[in-house]
Write a protein that holds these residues in place. Structure first.
Motif, short mmCIF file in Angstrom:
data_model
loop_
_atom_site.label_atom_id
_atom_site.label_comp_id
_atom_site.label_asym_id
_atom_site.label_seq_id
_atom_site.Cartn_x
_atom_site.Cartn_y
_atom_site.Cartn_z
N PRO A 137 8.03 -1.20 -7.52
CA PRO A 137 8.13 -1.77 -8.86
C PRO A 137 7.04 -2.77 -9.22
CG PRO A 137 9.76 -2.77 -7.41
CD PRO A 137 9.16 -1.64 -6.65
N ASP A 138 6.33 -3.32 -8.25
CA ASP A 138 5.38 -4.39 -8.55
C ASP A 138 3.93 -3.93 -8.63
OD1 ASP A 138 7.49 -6.27 -8.54
OD2 ASP A 138 7.38 -6.41 -6.35
N HIS A 139 3.70 -2.64 -8.50
CA HIS A 139 2.30 -2.16 -8.50
C HIS A 139 1.68 -2.30 -9.89
CE1 HIS A 139 -1.22 0.04 -7.36
NE2 HIS A 139 -1.06 0.88 -8.36
N ARG A 140 0.42 -2.71 -9.91
CA ARG A 140 -0.33 -2.82 -11.16
C ARG A 140 -1.78 -2.39 -10.91
NH1 ARG A 140 4.27 -3.50 -11.98
NH2 ARG A 140 5.32 -5.08 -13.24
N VAL A 141 -2.46 -1.98 -11.99
CA VAL A 141 -3.88 -1.64 -11.94
C VAL A 141 -4.68 -2.83 -12.48
CG1 VAL A 141 -5.66 -0.07 -12.84
CG2 VAL A 141 -3.40 0.81 -12.20
N ARG A 142 -5.83 -3.07 -11.88
CA ARG A 142 -6.67 -4.21 -12.27
C ARG A 142 -7.06 -4.16 -13.74
NH1 ARG A 142 -9.31 -2.51 -7.47
NH2 ARG A 142 -11.10 -1.74 -8.66
N ILE B 254 -5.48 5.00 -9.34
CA ILE B 254 -4.42 4.11 -9.84
C ILE B 254 -3.64 3.51 -8.67
CG2 ILE B 254 -2.19 4.13 -11.05
CD1 ILE B 254 -3.49 6.13 -13.03
N LEU B 255 -3.35 4.32 -7.66
CA LEU B 255 -2.62 3.82 -6.48
C LEU B 255 -3.46 2.82 -5.70
CD1 LEU B 255 -0.87 7.09 -5.26
CD2 LEU B 255 0.13 5.17 -6.51
N GLY B 256 -4.78 2.90 -5.85
CA GLY B 256 -5.66 1.91 -5.24
C GLY B 256 -5.88 0.70 -6.12
N GLY B 257 -5.24 0.67 -7.29
CA GLY B 257 -5.39 -0.45 -8.22
C GLY B 257 -6.65 -0.39 -9.05
N THR B 258 -7.35 0.74 -9.02
CA THR B 258 -8.64 0.88 -9.70
C THR B 258 -8.48 1.55 -11.05
OG1 THR B 258 -9.81 1.02 -7.59
CG2 THR B 258 -10.94 1.93 -9.51
N PRO B 259 -9.09 1.03 -12.11
CA PRO B 259 -9.02 1.69 -13.42
C PRO B 259 -9.62 3.09 -13.37
CG PRO B 259 -9.82 -0.56 -13.64
CD PRO B 259 -9.81 -0.25 -12.18
N ALA B 260 -8.94 4.03 -14.00
CA ALA B 260 -9.39 5.42 -14.04
C ALA B 260 -9.20 5.96 -15.44
CB ALA B 260 -8.62 6.27 -13.04
N HIS B 261 -10.06 6.89 -15.83
CA HIS B 261 -9.98 7.52 -17.15
C HIS B 261 -9.87 9.03 -16.95
CE1 HIS B 261 -10.87 7.42 -21.58
NE2 HIS B 261 -11.05 8.71 -21.33
N LEU B 262 -8.78 9.59 -17.45
CA LEU B 262 -8.53 11.02 -17.31
C LEU B 262 -9.12 11.78 -18.49
CD1 LEU B 262 -6.98 13.48 -16.04
CD2 LEU B 262 -5.05 12.81 -17.51
N LEU B 263 -9.87 12.83 -18.19
CA LEU B 263 -10.33 13.78 -19.21
C LEU B 263 -9.31 14.90 -19.27
CD1 LEU B 263 -14.14 13.81 -18.35
CD2 LEU B 263 -13.06 12.71 -20.32
N ALA B 264 -8.34 14.76 -20.15
CA ALA B 264 -7.22 15.70 -20.21
C ALA B 264 -7.68 17.05 -20.74
CB ALA B 264 -6.11 15.12 -21.09
N HIS B 265 -7.13 18.12 -20.16
CA HIS B 265 -7.60 19.45 -20.55
C HIS B 265 -6.47 20.46 -20.70
CE1 HIS B 265 -6.95 20.91 -16.42
NE2 HIS B 265 -7.37 19.72 -16.06
N ASP B 266 -5.23 20.09 -20.42
CA ASP B 266 -4.11 20.99 -20.63
C ASP B 266 -2.86 20.17 -20.88
OD1 ASP B 266 -3.39 20.04 -18.12
OD2 ASP B 266 -3.63 21.94 -17.08
N SER B 267 -1.75 20.86 -21.18
CA SER B 267 -0.51 20.15 -21.52
C SER B 267 0.00 19.31 -20.37
CB SER B 267 0.56 21.16 -21.94
OG SER B 267 0.98 21.95 -20.83
N PHE C 103 -0.53 0.55 -19.55
CA PHE C 103 0.02 1.15 -18.34
C PHE C 103 0.85 0.13 -17.57
CE2 PHE C 103 -0.14 1.69 -13.76
CZ PHE C 103 0.22 3.02 -13.58
N ASN C 104 0.29 -1.07 -17.37
CA ASN C 104 0.99 -2.10 -16.61
C ASN C 104 2.25 -2.55 -17.31
OD1 ASN C 104 -0.91 -2.06 -14.55
ND2 ASN C 104 -2.13 -3.73 -15.42
N GLU C 105 2.21 -2.62 -18.63
CA GLU C 105 3.40 -3.05 -19.38
C GLU C 105 4.50 -2.00 -19.33
OE1 GLU C 105 1.84 -3.88 -23.25
OE2 GLU C 105 1.21 -5.93 -22.72
N ALA C 106 4.11 -0.71 -19.35
CA ALA C 106 5.10 0.37 -19.34
C ALA C 106 5.66 0.63 -17.95
CB ALA C 106 4.47 1.65 -19.89
N TYR C 107 4.93 0.23 -16.93
CA TYR C 107 5.25 0.64 -15.56
C TYR C 107 6.67 0.24 -15.13
CZ TYR C 107 4.77 1.38 -10.53
OH TYR C 107 4.96 1.80 -9.24
N PRO C 108 7.14 -0.99 -15.34
CA PRO C 108 8.48 -1.34 -14.84
C PRO C 108 9.59 -0.45 -15.41
CG PRO C 108 7.25 -3.32 -15.38
CD PRO C 108 6.45 -2.17 -15.91
#
Length: 415
Positions: free
Chosen positions: A197-202, A314-327, A364-369
């Motif tokens: 429950p306490d994980h967050r991304v930088r 994200i699990l390493g706490g590092t910001p990531a940007h997804l290039l979404a390509h499908d549903s 992301f961090n606000e929605a996570y809990p």
């Protein structure tokens, strides 16, 4: 003590040799992330958890049915895009396995896979397709596939309180097949909740991204339009590295031998030994998922069109940007508030620096809990005690993966 068998391609504590690991990851290293996440979530003192049975539905199914019924009290099945059209035969076999079991069966986090406009412009039921595929199934073939999906979900619901899906598009698809909405729970991807429950991304890194920054790019070579993105960023960022997730790319990196028919692949993608990322030693294969996460934790930024390549960051706490390509990628990015853009919405191939400027993990961090609580509530609804309920084995689990966290990648051979 509840005896749980969790379907997984590898034991989370295992440290395998590179080729052995590549051959035992279910063809994609991302499979290991979500299975490992569920294992850690169930590391409660009252659970006796074993992993395996990854191919139980395909290899000696009747023997596995007897073994599972005799030895276990609960069968937990983390799944990814198991509803894709090309997976129909495997889905039928898994349905037969589930129907043969006498114990509860819980499916955690399956997602439908269709085009990125599915669920909005056209009916999802006729748009199921393989990532990167040019042909979609006919309406008749789709209807037969829908029957397979419905049969599987009904088989699971006979042995569980609810069925866990990754996002609302998948939920809508299943409800559209006549399945009960109040028993189809949207829970996201369990891999996101690995650390609790306490994980967050930088969010405090305001450095500009330069050619000297530590950048990682993940690539699904099957997706049309990714070639120019690879080409531009590989040139702009000479220190950029790219972890490969698929089996053939892993074999290429490990053996130094080409694995793909390049008459059917974009040469701008790093799936051949003549690619700059390969011969400059910038392609990596992580034989251990914990080592993959640990490596990405040291990056400033990660981007690309691989869902779990970004979740590993994200699990390493590092910001990531997804290039979404499908549903599948889009619904998870929306549900978890993962920063993303649609691959084909960019007028020019986006650079890492441009995506970095568009990446903020505050939402992301606000929605996570709340998202984490929904996931735990789903496990409780299905009579599973979690590691976050009280007495747990988390310290023991975390000690067991330290060797994996220290595992280094195999690096492509420099020319």
């Amino acid at each position: 003590m509840t005896r749980i068998l969790l379907r997984a391609a590898q034991d989370p504590a295992a440290v395998l040799k590179p080729m052995r690991s590549a051959e035992r990851m279910g063809a994609n290293a991302g499979n290991l992330l979500y299975a490992n996440g569920v294992v850690r979530s169930l590391a409660a003192h009252s659970n006796r958890l074993e992993t395996g049975a990854f191919d139980a539905h395909l290899v000696d199914r009747e023997s596995w049915i007897r073994k599972i019924n005799q030895r276990y009290d609960h069968y937990v099945v983390p799944l990814a895009n198991a509803f894709r059209y090309k997976n129909g035969t495997s889905l039928e076999a898994m349905t037969a396995l589930v129907r043969g079991l006498d114990i509860p069966v819980t499916v955690v986090g399956v997602g439908a896979q269709a085009t990125i406009t599915a669920g909005s412009e056209e009916a999802l039921t006729i748009r199921m397709g393989k990532t990167g595929g040019r042909k979609l199934p006919s309406a008749a073939d789709s209807a037969r596939h829908d029957d397979r999906v419905r049969d599987f979900v009904e088989a699971v619901l006979e042995k569980s309180a609810s069925f866990g899906v990754r996002g609302p598009i998948t939920q809508s698809y299943l409800v559209g097949l006549g399945l009960p909405e109040n028993r189809i729970d949207v829970i996201g991807c369990p891999s996101v909740f690995t650390w609790g429950p306490d994980h967050r991304v930088r969010t405090d890194d305001d450095r500009p991204l330069t050619q000297d920054s530590a950048v990682s790019m993940n690539i699904d070579y099957r997706v049309r339009g990714i070639g120019p993105v690879i080409e531009r960023n590989a040139e702009l960022y000479p220190g950029l590295t790219s972890p490969s997730q698929d089996l053939n790319s892993a074999r290429m990196i490990i053996t130094g031998e080409d694995q793909f028919d390049m008459t059917r692949r974009d040469p701008r993608t790093p799936v051949h030994t003549g690619h700059p990322l390969y011969h400059e030693g910038r392609l990596l294969f992580f034989p251990n998922p914990w080592g993959w996460i640990a490596s990405l934790s040291r990056m400033q930024f990660v981007f690309g069109n691989r869902l779990h390549g970004n979740i590993a960051a994200i699990l390493g706490g590092t910001p990531a940007h997804l290039l979404a390509h499908d549903s599948r990628t889009l619904e998870l990015a929306d549900y978890h508030a993962i920063p993303h853009s649609k691959l084909h919405e960019h007028e020019a191939p986006p650079t890492a620096a441009e995506l970095w400027e568009r990446t903020d993990y505050t939402a992301f961090n606000e929605a996570y809990p709340a998202r984490f609580r929904t996931y735990i509530d789903f496990l409780h609804r299905n009579d599973l005690v979690t590691a976050f309920d009280g007495r747990n084995r988390l310290r023991r689990f975390d000690r067991s993966i330290r060797r994996g966290q220290a595992t280094q990648p195999v690096v492509s051979r420099r020319s």
